[in-house]
Scaffold this motif. Structure first.
Motif, PDB file in Angstrom:
ATOM      1  N   TYR A  14       0.824  -1.210   0.000  1.00 15.65           N
ATOM      2  CA  TYR A  14       0.000   0.000   0.000  1.00 15.65           C
ATOM      3  C   TYR A  14       0.856   1.257   0.000  1.00 15.65           C
ATOM      4  N   ALA A  15       1.960   1.238   0.713  1.00 15.51           N
ATOM      5  CA  ALA A  15       2.835   2.407   0.738  1.00 15.51           C
ATOM      6  C   ALA A  15       3.373   2.691  -0.664  1.00 15.51           C
ATOM      7  N   ILE A  16       3.789   1.656  -1.376  1.00 13.83           N
ATOM      8  CA  ILE A  16       4.307   1.835  -2.740  1.00 13.83           C
ATOM      9  C   ILE A  16       3.210   2.371  -3.661  1.00 13.83           C
ATOM     10  N   VAL A  81     -13.107  -1.839  -5.959  1.00 16.02           N
ATOM     11  CA  VAL A  81     -13.813  -2.883  -6.711  1.00 16.02           C
ATOM     12  C   VAL A  81     -15.024  -2.277  -7.415  1.00 16.02           C
ATOM     13  N   VAL A  82     -15.768  -1.443  -6.717  1.00 18.54           N
ATOM     14  CA  VAL A  82     -16.936  -0.783  -7.314  1.00 18.54           C
ATOM     15  C   VAL A  82     -16.494   0.073  -8.505  1.00 18.54           C
ATOM     16  N   PRO A  90     -12.168  -5.830 -16.823  1.00 16.06           N
ATOM     17  CA  PRO A  90     -12.209  -7.292 -16.725  1.00 16.06           C
ATOM     18  C   PRO A  90     -11.817  -7.737 -15.314  1.00 16.06           C
ATOM     19  N   VAL A  91     -12.137  -8.973 -15.011  1.00 15.72           N
ATOM     20  CA  VAL A  91     -11.857  -9.533 -13.683  1.00 15.72           C
ATOM     21  C   VAL A  91     -10.377  -9.405 -13.332  1.00 15.72           C
ATOM     22  N   GLY A  92      -9.511  -9.594 -14.302  1.00 12.86           N
ATOM     23  CA  GLY A  92      -8.075  -9.515 -14.057  1.00 12.86           C
ATOM     24  C   GLY A  92      -7.616  -8.157 -13.546  1.00 12.86           C
ATOM     25  N   LYS A  93      -8.328  -7.094 -13.912  1.00 10.02           N
ATOM     26  CA  LYS A  93      -7.981  -5.760 -13.414  1.00 10.02           C
ATOM     27  C   LYS A  93      -8.669  -5.460 -12.094  1.00 10.02           C
ATOM     28  N   THR A  94      -9.766  -6.153 -11.820  1.00  9.09           N
ATOM     29  CA  THR A  94     -10.530  -5.931 -10.594  1.00  9.09           C
ATOM     30  C   THR A  94     -10.004  -6.780  -9.445  1.00  9.09           C
ATOM     31  N   ALA A  95      -9.497  -7.950  -9.759  1.00  5.72           N
ATOM     32  CA  ALA A  95      -9.067  -8.916  -8.743  1.00  5.72           C
ATOM     33  C   ALA A  95      -8.029  -8.377  -7.759  1.00  5.72           C
ATOM     34  N   PRO A  96      -7.013  -7.613  -8.192  1.00  4.87           N
ATOM     35  CA  PRO A  96      -6.029  -7.143  -7.206  1.00  4.87           C
ATOM     36  C   PRO A  96      -6.653  -6.324  -6.072  1.00  4.87           C
ATOM     37  N   ALA A  98      -9.724  -6.599  -4.967  1.00  5.78           N
ATOM     38  CA  ALA A  98     -10.482  -7.541  -4.137  1.00  5.78           C
ATOM     39  C   ALA A  98      -9.546  -8.349  -3.242  1.00  5.78           C
ATOM     40  N   VAL A  99      -8.453  -8.824  -3.797  1.00  8.38           N
ATOM     41  CA  VAL A  99      -7.496  -9.619  -3.015  1.00  8.38           C
ATOM     42  C   VAL A  99      -6.867  -8.771  -1.912  1.00  8.38           C
ATOM     43  N   CYS A 100      -6.497  -7.549  -2.241  1.00  7.94           N
ATOM     44  CA  CYS A 100      -5.901  -6.667  -1.218  1.00  7.94           C
ATOM     45  C   CYS A 100      -6.900  -6.376  -0.101  1.00  7.94           C
ATOM     46  N   GLY A 101      -8.150  -6.178  -0.463  1.00  3.19           N
ATOM     47  CA  GLY A 101      -9.185  -5.976   0.556  1.00  3.19           C
ATOM     48  C   GLY A 101      -9.336  -7.197   1.446  1.00  3.19           C
ATOM     49  N   LEU A 102      -9.290  -8.381   0.842  1.00  5.52           N
ATOM     50  CA  LEU A 102      -9.387  -9.620   1.627  1.00  5.52           C
ATOM     51  C   LEU A 102      -8.164  -9.807   2.529  1.00  5.52           C
ATOM     52  N   LEU A 103      -6.998  -9.393   2.062  1.00  6.98           N
ATOM     53  CA  LEU A 103      -5.800  -9.470   2.906  1.00  6.98           C
ATOM     54  C   LEU A 103      -5.942  -8.553   4.127  1.00  6.98           C
TER      55      LEU A 103
END
Length: 117
Positions: A14-16, A81-82, A90-96, A98-103
């Motif tokens: 997140y800092a980067i 994500v919204v 596409p999902v490939g651009k949205t997924a990061p 979503a994954v960061c939010g889940l982390l």
């Protein structure tokens, strides 16, 4: 040990990202335009990411800061994500996002579990 590694990983990531938005890296300016955001708003998002990343890492010493930062970043990623969905990415651009939010949610859970120990 998992909390430590995850907090550092998320904090640095997140800092980067936040610094890149604040610095006006070309791809970040294009992303702001793509989402229909003013660059001023995108810089604010970058500042929140930078502060959130620092807060998540600091949460290893000050749990309330880490919890608040992780919760704030999770909400920020829900907004990301919204934004991606509205932009019809596409999902490939949205997924990061979503994954960061889940982390971030995982960090909250790990903090909560460490309070039980």
């Amino acid at each position: 040990m998992t909390l430590i590694a995850l907090s550092w990983l998320v904090g640095v990531a997140y800092a980067i990202g936040g610094v890149a938005k604040l610095a006006g890296v070309g791809v970040m300016r294009k992303d702001a335009e793509h989402f229909g955001f003013s660059y001023r708003l995108y810089r604010l998002i970058g500042a929140l990411e930078l502060l959130g990343g620092i807060g998540v890492a600091a949460g290893l010493l000050l749990k309330p800061i880490g919890l608040a930062a992780a919760a704030g970043l999770a909400l920020l990623m829900a907004g990301a994500v919204v934004a991606h969905v509205r932009a019809k990415d596409p999902v490939g651009k949205t997924a990061p996002a979503a994954v960061c939010g889940l982390l971030c949610i995982a960090i909250i859970v790990l903090h909560a579990l460490s309070l039980v120990d």
